[in-house]
Design an enzyme around this catalytic site. Sequence first.
Site, PDB file in Angstrom:
ATOM      1  N   GLY A  43      45.709  64.230  44.326  1.00 31.54           N
ATOM      2  CA  GLY A  43      46.567  63.058  44.315  1.00 31.54           C
ATOM      3  C   GLY A  43      45.802  61.767  44.112  1.00 31.54           C
ATOM      4  N   ALA A  44      44.797  61.807  43.256  1.00 34.58           N
ATOM      5  CA  ALA A  44      43.904  60.652  43.092  1.00 34.58           C
ATOM      6  C   ALA A  44      44.277  59.773  41.915  1.00 34.58           C
ATOM      7  CB  ALA A  44      42.468  61.131  42.941  1.00 34.58           C
ATOM      8  N   GLY A  94      46.958  54.854  44.415  1.00 31.49           N
ATOM      9  CA  GLY A  94      47.000  54.642  45.855  1.00 31.49           C
ATOM     10  C   GLY A  94      45.745  55.026  46.594  1.00 31.49           C
ATOM     11  N   SER A 149      48.551  61.637  59.374  1.00 29.48           N
ATOM     12  CA  SER A 149      49.328  60.405  59.424  1.00 29.48           C
ATOM     13  C   SER A 149      49.618  60.036  60.871  1.00 29.48           C
ATOM     14  CB  SER A 149      50.654  60.598  58.672  1.00 29.48           C
ATOM     15  OG  SER A 149      51.556  59.550  58.923  1.00 29.48           O
ATOM     16  N   TYR A 173      58.538  65.358  57.107  1.00 25.77           N
ATOM     17  CA  TYR A 173      57.265  64.692  56.828  1.00 25.77           C
ATOM     18  C   TYR A 173      56.337  64.776  58.035  1.00 25.77           C
ATOM     19  CZ  TYR A 173      53.899  61.039  55.683  1.00 25.77           C
ATOM     20  OH  TYR A 173      52.739  60.345  55.441  1.00 25.77           O
TER      21      TYR A 173
END
Length: 311
Positions: A16-17, A20, A153, A178
């Site tokens: 996911g680079a 963000g 998170s 999530y």
Amino acid sequence: MTESVPPAAPLAIVTGATAGLGLETAKGLAANGYRVIVAGRNADKGKLACHAVRAHQPGAEVRFEWLDLDSLESVRQFAARLRERETELHRLINNAGIMALPRRQRTEDGFERQFGVNYLGHFLLTSLLLPQLIAASSSGSESAPARVVQLSSLAHRSGRIDFDDLNGERDYDPWRAYRQSKLAMLLFAQALQQRSDQHGWGLLSVAAHPGLSRTALFDAGVKSRALIGQAFKLVMPLVSQSADQGARPTLHAALADDVRPGDYFGPNGFSETRGAPKRAHRSAAARDRAVEDRLWKVSCELTGAAWSSHG
């Protein structure tokens, strides 16, 4: 007389680079001398991300590789391609994620999409790359041992693993799903360290969270609840930080000398929402060994992960 070939720079993968936090993490790793693989499912964004890394660090060795965590077959193909080209992997940053999808969606393999993309795909990916991680740990290089960083998170604190309804089929809630996925990532980091210690893999398995960081992922998440979204628009500038600041705990986990096995890092500011990296608070659920062990077993069954050191 033949000239000696300099050793290749250590290798890092960031999922996911393309934007963000992942992009900022890729920049930081490149600035510290790593060859970086930008792993994602959008080739155009991947190319732009590689340009951004090179602009940040001229001469950086960075390339895009296609990886779609919505599909376990894509994960297997990515790992197979990597094994053909690379013998060692020094840093694996399991960063990619999606947040609070308003309606329940499924991955190609039938998993609730947040649980599948945020967690199960990374679980399988790490297992398939274990031989390369072990090889890097035993290489004796400055970057040894290999490190695996899981992105958790603040939301993990109110999460729980619902083994009776992992896929939210009976009662789907965007934020509950999530929170479950991010608790799973923290439990994964801890369980991986314990198994590395037990089997002599030599890995350093850690986790990090970005606090409240202003990214497109977060913007998409808060929009799933209109009132919360409006409230956050008003207070976000006061309590949040930029994506490059949010990546600092991840980079600390990946690079700092003071990192210990099983560590968990987040910002040091108010309620760990922003600030410099420090060791972060874990919920009681994140310290439940029985849940941790059961999740590992279930995840192996769901993904087919074998955890073999021989590939």
